[in-house]
Write an enzyme that holds these catalytic residues in place. Structure first.
Site, PDB file in Angstrom:
ATOM      1  N   PRO A   1      46.556 -11.132 -69.613  1.00  0.00           N
ATOM      2  CA  PRO A   1      45.216 -11.346 -69.596  1.00  0.00           C
ATOM      3  C   PRO A   1      44.223 -11.136 -68.022  1.00  0.00           C
ATOM      4  CG  PRO A   1      46.137 -12.722 -70.426  1.00  0.00           C
ATOM      5  CD  PRO A   1      46.935 -12.218 -70.279  1.00  0.00           C
TER       6      PRO A   1
ATOM      7  N   GLY B   1      47.631 -14.195 -62.355  1.00  0.00           N
ATOM      8  CA  GLY B   1      48.074 -14.629 -61.833  1.00  0.00           C
ATOM      9  C   GLY B   1      48.993 -13.270 -60.945  1.00  0.00           C
TER      10      GLY B   1
ATOM     11  N   THR C   1      47.951 -10.709 -59.264  1.00  0.00           N
ATOM     12  CA  THR C   1      47.849  -9.995 -57.893  1.00  0.00           C
ATOM     13  C   THR C   1      48.595 -11.448 -57.152  1.00  0.00           C
ATOM     14  OG1 THR C   1      45.237  -9.195 -58.523  1.00  0.00           O
ATOM     15  CG2 THR C   1      46.171  -9.601 -56.145  1.00  0.00           C
TER      16      THR C   1
ATOM     17  N   GLU D   1      24.898 -30.146 -85.789  1.00  0.00           N
ATOM     18  CA  GLU D   1      26.552 -30.159 -84.954  1.00  0.00           C
ATOM     19  C   GLU D   1      27.712 -31.578 -86.318  1.00  0.00           C
ATOM     20  OE1 GLU D   1      27.512 -28.749 -82.705  1.00  0.00           O
ATOM     21  OE2 GLU D   1      25.784 -27.681 -82.105  1.00  0.00           O
TER      22      GLU D   1
ATOM     23  N   HIS E   1      29.913 -29.397 -88.722  1.00  0.00           N
ATOM     24  CA  HIS E   1      30.323 -29.076 -87.889  1.00  0.00           C
ATOM     25  C   HIS E   1      31.488 -30.088 -87.430  1.00  0.00           C
ATOM     26  CE1 HIS E   1      29.632 -25.145 -86.667  1.00  0.00           C
ATOM     27  NE2 HIS E   1      28.792 -25.598 -85.710  1.00  0.00           N
TER      28      HIS E   1
END
Length: 640
Positions: free
Chosen positions: A228, A232, A234, A451, A454
């Protein structure tokens, strides 16, 4: 490019100077023949200079005559005439037709009035200078613009017989210089132990090839880093460049692509030619999917595809006649599913190294790396920070550390503390707080119960992630937000997915239970549960009606199909099953909230009063969860 402007400016000024006759910025005042005769007859004219090529005459007035009122507008003290002690400047200018007639008239006037006016002649050198400038200037401008464009096309280098217009097929790869470039080593790469071992071995292949070839083995020709974004890949390649004592060529897949036909293939040939000349060497191609996409899948026009030609050349260079085994190719991509099969086969990319999102221990190591340059107030609990960032990539963690430092600086602190890191996590996940957003009391009450719904459902279900914090302060595009501590699982069972979906539907269910109305505030909840239900039915085979079947294609080739992989009757069954799963969890959430309506109301009122409540507040209302587990992460649910 500024030298072109300087040359043009000098040419313009030179033209002005030579055409001015006596001064750079001054032109004598134009008068008629009759006015000139009048000035001569009055004894005002000292000298008349006839320019025989331009058919003009320069008129010089005596000093004492300049005091007269008629000459006040050309008097040195009151005008822009550049009078100097050693140079005479003409005050007037006359244009004539036939030079002989003009000369005869002036001489007759001088004789009749008995004046001492001097009559002289000049070849008018400025005339031919101006003519030369007028003819040469366009040619010089054309040459200057041509040179300028050629230098721009060569990237400012101007070398190689016209620059890059002749070198357009040359490789754009950057050769890593360990003396000048910033070196990254494997110590700078936290986590990724398996991937580091693989690439470290590649470096060892080039440093000491006899150790491996003595037993009959061959050095791998390539390694593909897959994972993904932000994990890291590169950085790992940079560490290879820093560790390897061999030439390292770095470029992006898009560097091969150009508007000219054949350029990509030419650059591939030139890249491998340079690498072979400096072998042993490493070539790193970042985002290789720019040229490595599967061939023949999107070329509906039947025309020649430049990208496919580039890929064909790359395939030939990596494993074809005359290839050199002392050049290793590293490549990185997050779209391995769309790469061409010929590119992925052994002999080209012998190794595929999967760089996954970091787990808990790896996140702690990444925090250690990124906290080195940050001035902290206290010894931070890295385990705690790692638990607060599940699903974060290495790039995300670097962003958390940087954002925490910025938040501390914004508050005027001299060091970064734990709260700054928590605020940074909230800022990155949810966005910036918008406390000044205008919300009516009725809307605020709806958000609070949403909220609280939830939080209530997730607290009472065994497999749902328990709440850490819930707020009704708007963040980003959300009107409210809740943070959870999910268990990091490698596999997910049916009951776990259903509990998560039920908790997600708790917000809309709370609106239905308390107000008997629903709102648009559950948009992100509906999007989330729809994706989960669709995945259960069509991908994971967790539906009894359809059975153990999946319509997921991991190769990515289904993107190019024009038809669905199932019939219309099956599509209807899929739609029905998805709807039944979602509605079933919605009714389940309503039942749980109706049974705990008083606690739901108490929690929502407390949320309206404080705007932010934490896990301890829920324990006071609901008591401790009977199925409490060790929490190892934080997740966030947003309502759009």
């Amino acid at each position: 490019m500024y030298w072109i402007y300087v040359v043009i400016l000098l040419l313009i000024l030179g033209t002005q100077f030579f055409s001015g006759g006596g001064g750079m910025w001054y032109q004598p005042k134009e008068i008629s023949n009759s006015q000139l005769k009048e000035f001569v007859a009055n004894g005002d004219v000292k000298k008349i200079e006839i320019l025989n090529e331009s058919h003009t005459a320069k008129v010089y007035i005596k000093k004492e005559a300049l005091e007269k009122e008629v000459h006040q507008d050309v008097k040195g003290e009151d005008s822009l005439i550049p009078q100097t002690a050693n140079e005479e400047i003409p005050q007037y200018q006359v244009t004539f037709g036939d030079q002989q007639n003009f000369e005869t008239q002036i001489r007759n006037t001088i004789t009749e009035t008995n004046q001492t006016t001097e009559l002289s002649f000049d070849k008018d050198e400025s005339g031919w200078v101006s003519a030369i400038l007028i003819n040469v200037l366009p040619i010089l401008l054309f040459i200057g613009i041509w040179i300028f464009l050629m230098r721009r096309m060569s990237g400012g280098s101007g070398g190689g017989g016209g620059g890059q217009i002749f070198n357009i097929g040359k490789s754009k790869a950057k050769l890593f210089d360990e003396k000048k470039d910033i070196r990254a080593t494997f110590k700078d790469v936290a986590g990724l132990e398996g991937a580091k071992e693989e690439v470290q071995e590649i470096v060892e292949f080039l440093k000491n090839p006899e150790r491996y070839t003595s037993l009959g083995g061959k050095i791998p020709k390539g390694a593909l880093l897959v994972g993904p974004p932000g994990t890291g890949k590169t950085l790992l390649a940079k560490a290879v460049a820093g560790e390897a004592k061999v030439p390292f060529f770095s470029l992006s897949g898009s560097d091969f692509v150009e508007m000219f036909v054949g350029v990509g293939a030419s650059r591939v040939r030139d890249l491998f030619k340079q690498a072979k000349e400096k072998s042993p060497a490493i070539i790193f191609i970042d985002e290789i999917d720019a040229i490595g996409r599967a061939r023949g899948k999107n070329n509906f026009t039947g025309s020649n595809d430049e990208r496919e030609n580039t890929l064909n050349q790359l395939l030939t260079e990596m494993d074809g006649f005359g290839t050199n085994t002392n050049v290793i190719v590293l490549a990185a991509t997050n779209r391995a599913d769309i790469l061409d099969k010929a590119l992925m086969r052994a002999g080209r990319f012998d190794r595929q190294i999967y760089v996954d999102l970091p787990d808990l221990n790896e996140r702690r190591e990444i925090f250690e790396v990124h906290l080195r340059p940050i001035k902290t107030k206290e010894a931070l609990d890295l385990d705690f920070l790692a638990k607060q960032t599940p699903g974060f990539s290495g790039a995300d963690i670097a962003n958390v550390c940087n954002e925490a430092a910025l938040i501390a600086a914004r508050k005027g602190k001299k060091a970064v503390d734990k709260q700054d890191f928590l605020d940074a996590v909230d800022r990155i996940i949810g966005g910036l707080e918008k406390k000044n957003k205008i919300i009516t009391s009725e809307e605020k009450k709806t958000i609070a119960f949403h909220e609280a719904g939830h939080a209530t459902v997730s607290w009472l279900l065994e497999h749902a992630a328990p709440l850490v914090k819930v707020t009704i302060v708007p963040r980003g595009q959300s009107l409210g937000a809740a943070w959870y501590l999910p268990e990091e699982r490698q596999i997910v069972r049916t009951e776990q997915m259903l509990d998560e979906m039920c908790a997600t539907m708790g917000g809309r269910a709370a609106e239905k239970v308390m107000f008997d109305k629903i709102s648009t505030g559950a948009l992100s909840d509906l999007e989330k549960v729809t994706k989960q239900a669709k995945a259960m039915v069509t991908i994971y085979g967790l539906n009894d009606k359809l059975g153990n079947i999946t319509y997921y294609d991991s190769s990515g080739q289904s993107d190019y199909n024009f038809s669905k992989p199932y019939s219309e009757e099956t599509a209807q069954v899929i739609d029905k099953e998805i709807s039944e799963i979602i509605e079933g969890q919605y009714l389940r959430a309503i039942k749980i909230l109706e049974e705990n309506k008083d606690k739901l109301t108490q929690l929502a009122n407390q949320l309206l009063e404080k705007e932010v409540i934490f896990k301890d507040d829920l324990e006071i209302i609901f008591g401790k969860r009977p199925f409490e587990k060790e929490n190892i992460g934080v997740e966030k649910n947003l309502e759009a």
